[in-house]
Design an enzyme around this catalytic site. Structure first.
Site, PDB file in Angstrom:
ATOM      1  N   SER A 107       0.939  -1.113   0.147  1.00  0.00           N
ATOM      2  CA  SER A 107       0.383  -0.051  -0.239  1.00  0.00           C
ATOM      3  C   SER A 107       0.420   1.129   0.326  1.00  0.00           C
ATOM      4  CB  SER A 107      -1.223  -0.161   1.220  1.00  0.00           C
ATOM      5  OG  SER A 107      -1.242   0.960   1.130  1.00  0.00           O
ATOM      6  N   ASP A 256      -3.253   6.387  -3.402  1.00  0.00           N
ATOM      7  CA  ASP A 256      -2.465   6.101  -2.944  1.00  0.00           C
ATOM      8  C   ASP A 256      -1.386   4.729  -3.411  1.00  0.00           C
ATOM      9  OD1 ASP A 256      -4.103   3.307  -2.390  1.00  0.00           O
ATOM     10  OD2 ASP A 256      -3.228   3.338  -0.475  1.00  0.00           O
ATOM     11  N   ASP A 258      -1.570   1.467  -3.446  1.00  0.00           N
ATOM     12  CA  ASP A 258      -1.889   0.442  -4.352  1.00  0.00           C
ATOM     13  C   ASP A 258      -3.094   0.531  -4.806  1.00  0.00           C
ATOM     14  OD1 ASP A 258      -3.126   0.685  -1.713  1.00  0.00           O
ATOM     15  OD2 ASP A 258      -3.514  -1.602  -1.601  1.00  0.00           O
ATOM     16  N   ASP A 260      -6.603   1.658  -3.590  1.00  0.00           N
ATOM     17  CA  ASP A 260      -7.288   1.195  -2.556  1.00  0.00           C
ATOM     18  C   ASP A 260      -8.000   2.734  -2.198  1.00  0.00           C
ATOM     19  OD1 ASP A 260      -6.230   1.161  -0.963  1.00  0.00           O
ATOM     20  OD2 ASP A 260      -6.616  -0.684  -0.107  1.00  0.00           O
TER      21      ASP A 260
END
Length: 472
Positions: A107, A256, A258, A260
């Site tokens: 992440s 961010d 990743d 999500d």
């Protein structure tokens, strides 16, 4: 798999409450990942079934994805490699293909980290309470034994590209074709939004929308050469804020690593709070659900979102349900309540139509639709959803967190407040002028403070009083 048989493996440093995360080469290695892949199949009883495996742009992700696939195939699963994917692409794939899956990402963590986010078929989350501890224990068994026993039939490994299907599905949920023309600056932070934004909002795979996308840091680079891919930190938004003003854009979006989570910047370069975005999306989802015949659509919000959210939900004919902080709680409540939408102060946004999973891109599309269907600027639209003043989250590094909370409780006991202990301690002024929450971190020596009040002066007074007690 070959391991050092003189070493006893303990994976507790990498296995967290909701995922696996650690430093590459130390707490997460190809050998560990292969064992986790095998354990994933065993614990979820996936032999003979399809397992989906992808990863983000971090340099170690391709090697880890192959290692996980090898472990899963050894235990009899049929593996489909998804290649480069965002986390919400994994959720889409697990939902649309009705298969369990894993993606390699850390992440917003720095470049030296990587990790694994896992989901069951239908994008049902896996946490320490729903299988993650058992996966850890089984993986440790394999590592300590030094081998993964082969299943009766080794599973095959294939390749499956889900990007176009993901983009088409999101466009089916929010139709932006009728929007007024919008100029949109997107800061991908060298993360996976650099791949998904052109596919969903641009014309890389699908017909062009009335959006002019101004790309910022779209190059996939897991070393994050420009700034950390963590838009929760204000300094990581500065390039986007400047670019929005420089280009005369209508809106800025920051994702961010990743992809999500999504943060929003207005045309003046000012952040729009995740609580305001929660309210904006909730209003649209309530209206859509009611239009389809749902009497009182349910909206989930965590206890740190602005109280403007439940007020708006009730005002527009919905039902607001308050939950603890954390995506596993939100997802569980989304399913239990049949909620149409859920939002968190950390910019995670969850949708019933997205298998109750979080997706920053779908939230961004709702904001673009809300902005594009009216003529005013985002700064004016956003003000409708931000009537109160918030401190944002303030961390205090302190060892005796319980003692600090008790000092605050004693100091406020003569004030006209009630204390709610759903998650940490929430002090609520009975006259409605303010509330604040003190919540200890589960993983760090931090006590987290969030304050909201009817005006800035009250917010600052309460904030400073609590911080003096906590840090005193």
């Amino acid at each position: 798999m070959t391991t050092d048989k003189t070493k006893t493996f303990d994976l507790s440093a990498a296995f967290k409450a909701y995922d696996v995360r650690g430093i590459v080469g130390e707490s997460i290695t190809p050998e560990i990942v292969e064992a986790v892949g095998a354990a994933f199949v065993d614990v979820l009883d996936l032999a003979g079934q399809t397992v989906l495996v992808g990863g983000d742009m971090r340099p170690s992700s391709p090697e880890f994805a192959k290692a996980f696939a090898n472990g899963a195939a050894a235990r009899g699963a049929a593996v489909q490699l998804l290649d480069l994917i965002s986390t919400d692409e994994l959720y889409y794939a697990c939902g649309a293909l009705n298969a369990a899956g894993a993606t390699f990402t850390a992440s917003h963590n720095p470049a030296e980290y990587n990790g694994i986010k896992m989901a069951k078929a239908g994008a049902v989350p896996i946490s320490s309470e729903t299988g993650l501890k058992e996966i850890q224990a089984r993986a440790e068994e394999y590592l300590n034994a030094g081998t993964i026993p082969a299943a009766g039939t080794r599973g095959l490994v294939g390749v499956h590209d889900v990007l176009k299907g993901y983009a088409e599905y999101l466009r089916s949920l929010v139709d932006l074709r009728g929007s007024r023309p919008l100029k949109v600056v997107v800061d991908a932070g060298n993360g996976m939004a650099g791949l998904t934004t052109p596919a969903v909002l641009g014309d890389a795979l699908l017909p062009k929308l009335p959006l002019e996308i101004v790309p910022l840091y779209f190059e996939l680079d897991g070393s994050f050469p420009n700034h950390p891919a963590n838009p929760l930190e204000p300094e990581n938004l500065r390039d986007l804020q400047a670019a929005v003003v420089e280009h005369g854009a209508d809106i800025g979006l920051a994702f961010d690593g990743d992809a999500d989570r999504c943060f929003v910047i207005d045309e003046k370069g000012e952040p729009v709070s995740p609580s305001a975005i929660t309210g904006m999306v909730a209003r649209r989802e309530i209206a859509r659900a009611r239009g389809l015949g749902e009497d009182t659509p349910t909206i989930i919000h965590n206890l740190l979102t602005s109280r403007a959210v439940p007020e708006l939900v009730e005002r527009h004919g919905g039902r607001a349900v308050r939950t603890r902080v954390g995506h596993s709680f939100i997802k569980a409540d989304m399913a239990a309540e049949g909620a149409v939408f859920g939002g968190e102060h950390s910019a995670h946004f969850y949708f019933r139509d997205f298998w109750n999973a979080d997706t920053g891109m779908l939230a961004a599309m709702h904001v673009l639709a809300a902005l594009g269907e009216q003529d005013g600027p985002l700064s004016e639209l956003g003000r409708e959803y931000e009537p109160y003043r918030s401190s944002g989250e303030i961390n205090s590094e302190i060892e005796d967190k319980a003692g600090a909370v008790e000092r605050v409780r004693r100091d406020f006991e003569d004030d006209d407040v009630e204390i709610d202990r759903l998650d940490g301690s929430t002090f609520i002024a009975l006259d409605g002028s303010y509330w604040f929450n003190l919540r200890p971190s589960n993983t760090e020596p931090f006590l987290r403070l969030n304050v909201e009040a009817t005006d800035a002066a009250t917010m600052e007074r309460v904030r400073d009083r609590v911080l003096a007690l906590v840090r005193g």
